[in-house]
Write a protein that holds these residues in place. Structure first.
Motif, short mmCIF file in Angstrom:
data_model
loop_
_atom_site.label_atom_id
_atom_site.label_comp_id
_atom_site.label_asym_id
_atom_site.label_seq_id
_atom_site.Cartn_x
_atom_site.Cartn_y
_atom_site.Cartn_z
N HIS A 57 3.72 -8.88 -5.50
CA HIS A 57 2.85 -8.07 -5.98
C HIS A 57 2.25 -7.23 -4.88
O HIS A 57 1.31 -6.69 -4.14
CB HIS A 57 1.79 -7.65 -7.09
CG HIS A 57 2.17 -7.96 -8.24
ND1 HIS A 57 2.25 -6.93 -8.81
CD2 HIS A 57 2.52 -8.87 -9.03
CE1 HIS A 57 2.12 -7.03 -10.14
NE2 HIS A 57 2.87 -8.34 -9.97
N PRO B 276 1.90 -5.50 -1.01
CA PRO B 276 1.94 -4.69 -0.52
C PRO B 276 3.09 -4.74 0.84
O PRO B 276 3.67 -3.56 0.56
CB PRO B 276 0.22 -3.90 -0.18
CG PRO B 276 -0.47 -5.52 -0.79
CD PRO B 276 0.66 -6.67 -0.67
N ASP B 277 2.69 -5.13 1.89
CA ASP B 277 3.69 -5.56 3.07
C ASP B 277 4.16 -5.79 3.49
O ASP B 277 5.67 -6.32 4.33
CB ASP B 277 3.10 -4.15 3.67
CG ASP B 277 1.74 -4.23 4.26
OD1 ASP B 277 2.16 -3.89 5.08
OD2 ASP B 277 1.95 -4.97 3.90
N ASP C 172 -8.14 -5.17 -9.89
CA ASP C 172 -9.03 -4.00 -10.30
C ASP C 172 -8.65 -3.75 -11.72
O ASP C 172 -8.21 -3.92 -12.21
CB ASP C 172 -8.05 -2.71 -9.20
CG ASP C 172 -7.31 -2.50 -10.03
OD1 ASP C 172 -5.95 -2.09 -9.03
OD2 ASP C 172 -6.60 -3.28 -11.23
N ASP D 290 -4.94 -5.54 -11.22
CA ASP D 290 -3.83 -5.54 -9.97
C ASP D 290 -4.50 -6.39 -9.21
O ASP D 290 -6.60 -5.95 -9.21
CB ASP D 290 -3.78 -3.95 -9.63
CG ASP D 290 -2.22 -4.97 -8.42
OD1 ASP D 290 -2.07 -3.42 -8.10
OD2 ASP D 290 -2.06 -5.84 -8.98
N TYR D 291 -4.30 -7.16 -7.87
CA TYR D 291 -4.69 -8.54 -7.41
C TYR D 291 -4.23 -8.37 -5.68
O TYR D 291 -2.90 -8.46 -6.17
CB TYR D 291 -5.97 -9.17 -7.95
CG TYR D 291 -5.24 -10.51 -8.66
CD1 TYR D 291 -4.91 -9.93 -9.70
CD2 TYR D 291 -4.58 -11.09 -7.82
CE1 TYR D 291 -4.17 -11.81 -10.75
CE2 TYR D 291 -3.66 -12.23 -8.73
CZ TYR D 291 -3.40 -11.94 -9.62
OH TYR D 291 -3.10 -12.67 -10.45
N ILE D 292 -4.58 -8.60 -4.97
CA ILE D 292 -3.90 -8.81 -3.48
C ILE D 292 -4.75 -10.68 -3.64
O ILE D 292 -5.58 -11.10 -4.06
CB ILE D 292 -4.70 -7.90 -2.57
CG1 ILE D 292 -4.77 -6.51 -2.84
CG2 ILE D 292 -3.24 -8.89 -0.89
CD1 ILE D 292 -2.89 -6.15 -1.63
N TRP E 168 5.77 3.47 1.01
CA TRP E 168 5.24 3.10 2.71
C TRP E 168 5.85 4.39 3.12
O TRP E 168 4.75 5.04 4.28
CB TRP E 168 6.28 2.19 3.49
CG TRP E 168 6.69 0.21 2.63
CD1 TRP E 168 4.96 0.00 2.16
CD2 TRP E 168 7.21 -0.53 2.13
NE1 TRP E 168 5.35 -0.87 1.64
CE2 TRP E 168 5.94 -1.74 2.54
CE3 TRP E 168 8.51 -0.38 2.99
CZ2 TRP E 168 7.57 -2.53 1.96
CZ3 TRP E 168 8.38 -1.60 3.04
CH2 TRP E 168 8.21 -3.19 2.24
N GLN F 196 -4.70 -1.09 -5.42
CA GLN F 196 -4.81 -1.77 -4.39
C GLN F 196 -4.12 -2.06 -3.60
O GLN F 196 -4.76 -2.26 -2.50
CB GLN F 196 -4.01 -3.17 -5.31
CG GLN F 196 -5.33 -3.90 -6.30
CD GLN F 196 -6.38 -4.66 -5.77
OE1 GLN F 196 -5.66 -5.79 -5.51
NE2 GLN F 196 -7.47 -3.70 -6.04
N TRP F 197 -2.79 -1.08 -3.33
CA TRP F 197 -2.24 -0.67 -2.40
C TRP F 197 -2.96 0.15 -1.42
O TRP F 197 -2.37 0.47 0.17
CB TRP F 197 -0.40 -0.86 -2.16
CG TRP F 197 0.05 -1.85 -2.91
CD1 TRP F 197 -0.26 -2.73 -3.49
CD2 TRP F 197 1.77 -2.17 -3.10
NE1 TRP F 197 0.06 -3.76 -4.32
CE2 TRP F 197 2.23 -3.07 -3.80
CE3 TRP F 197 2.44 -1.64 -1.73
CZ2 TRP F 197 3.46 -4.10 -3.71
CZ3 TRP F 197 3.38 -2.18 -2.58
CH2 TRP F 197 3.84 -3.33 -2.93
N HIS G 119 -6.10 -1.85 0.38
CA HIS G 119 -5.26 -2.40 1.48
C HIS G 119 -4.75 -1.31 2.77
O HIS G 119 -5.01 -1.77 3.76
CB HIS G 119 -3.95 -2.73 1.27
CG HIS G 119 -3.42 -4.04 2.00
ND1 HIS G 119 -3.52 -5.47 2.08
CD2 HIS G 119 -1.94 -3.86 2.91
CE1 HIS G 119 -2.34 -5.62 2.87
NE2 HIS G 119 -1.68 -4.87 3.24
N PHE G 120 -4.39 -0.75 2.74
CA PHE G 120 -3.72 0.22 3.51
C PHE G 120 -4.68 1.11 4.60
O PHE G 120 -4.68 1.09 5.50
CB PHE G 120 -2.73 1.57 2.96
CG PHE G 120 -1.37 0.51 2.97
CD1 PHE G 120 -0.56 0.82 1.59
CD2 PHE G 120 -0.65 -0.81 3.42
CE1 PHE G 120 0.70 -0.75 1.22
CE2 PHE G 120 0.57 -1.37 3.47
CZ PHE G 120 0.88 -1.16 2.12
N ARG H 284 -6.00 -1.11 6.70
CA ARG H 284 -5.20 -1.70 7.32
C ARG H 284 -5.54 -0.26 8.76
O ARG H 284 -5.55 -0.88 10.13
CB ARG H 284 -4.24 -1.49 7.20
CG ARG H 284 -2.83 -1.59 8.04
CD ARG H 284 -2.31 -3.32 8.95
NE ARG H 284 -2.48 -4.00 7.83
CZ ARG H 284 -1.48 -4.09 7.63
NH1 ARG H 284 -0.29 -3.20 7.50
NH2 ARG H 284 -0.85 -5.02 6.62
#
Lengths: 189, 82
Positions: A55, A57-58, A138, A142-144, B16, B50-51, B54-55, B58
């Motif tokens: 999961h 992100p990048d 959340d 979901d979580y990082i 992205w 969540q992303w 996160h972004f 960032r």
């Protein structure tokens, strides 16, 4: 004289790595086909290992692509032993065998992905001193997972020989691995 | 509750791409979010929540870093202390 100095520097580094002995201890995990894999299965092989989660992100896809390209560069060189690309999850709660299977097939064809119970995964990550910490969930659950971002090089005796951070390119990793292969002496007797 | 599947490679790339379009718009409009609402919505629809968070963090960090590099560090003024 320069050769002697280089030899002594390598011997000192070997002694440091032997003392650190990172990556000792066994792990018992499952690969993306549900097969049991333990650390001994990789004895005799060079391994490039990355800890991450599906999961992510990048960063994880970027690092796995870089790892895959480094392995591909090394494959192009005649006479070098093959390198096994390896992914181990730091999110065993979500990354079951099926999830890992779906994830790894987007990268190098030989990339092996490992998962297991939270205890088994924690044992593997702490053997390599990998930091991993799940963030708050959340409303979708979901979580990082915040975690160490490094690619580890393991030698044929299973111990850690080198590591590569975000700033290292695929070419730099391949060059470093080649150099290690050329100068390799087993750390364990 | 069922576990949510992680985004596929195609979904990651779509996320992205939407993020990059939103950021390019923000760059063009000096971070005036009101000028980029459509792209913001597109970004939020293509990426897990969540992303997005996160972004966003960032981008804030990258802006802060750029500020440090161009303006230098100004320590916050000390509150009245004797």
């Amino acid at each position: 004289l320069r050769e002697e100095k280089a030899r002594r520097r390598r011997a000192r580094r070997q002694a440091e790595l032997r003392a650190l002995a990172l990556g000792q201890g066994d792990f018992q995990l499952l690969d993306q086909a549900g097969r049991r894999r333990c650390k001994a299965d990789f004895r005799g092989q060079w391994v490039l290992l990355y800890f991450g989660f599906t999961h992510c992100p990048d960063i994880c896809p970027e690092e796995l692509e870089k790892l895959s390209r480094a392995v591909a560069l090394l494959e192009q060189e005649p006479g070098l032993p093959p390198v096994q690309p390896l992914f181990i999850t730091v999110d065993p709660e979500r990354d079951d065998v099926a999830a890992v299977g779906r994830y790894v097939r987007d990268f190098h064809p030989r990339l092996l992905g490992l998962t297991g119970s939270p205890e088994e995964v924690r044992a593997a990550s702490s053997a390599y001193r990998v930091y991993a910490s799940a963030g708050p969930k959340d409303e979708d659950g979901d979580y990082i997972v915040d975690h160490t971002v490094l690619i580890y090089l393991l030698g044929p005796d299973g111990l850690f020989l080198d590591y590569y951070g975000r700033s290292k390119t695929d070419a730099q990793i391949a060059q470093s691995v080649r150099r290690h292969m050329e100068t390799y002496e087993p750390l364990l007797d | 509750a069922e576990k949510m599947s992680a985004p596929t490679m195609e979904e990651r790339k779509a996320c992205w791409g939407a993020r990059d379009e939103f950021w390019q718009c923000m760059d063009r409009h000096a971070d005036d979010a009101s000028k980029c609402e459509k792209l913001r919505r597109s970004f939020e629809s293509r990426c897990p929540q969540q992303w997005v968070k996160h972004f966003d963090k960032r981008r804030d960090f990258l802006k802060y870093k750029r500020k440090l590099e161009t303006e230098g560090y100004h320590p916050p003024e000390a509150t009245g202390k004797s």
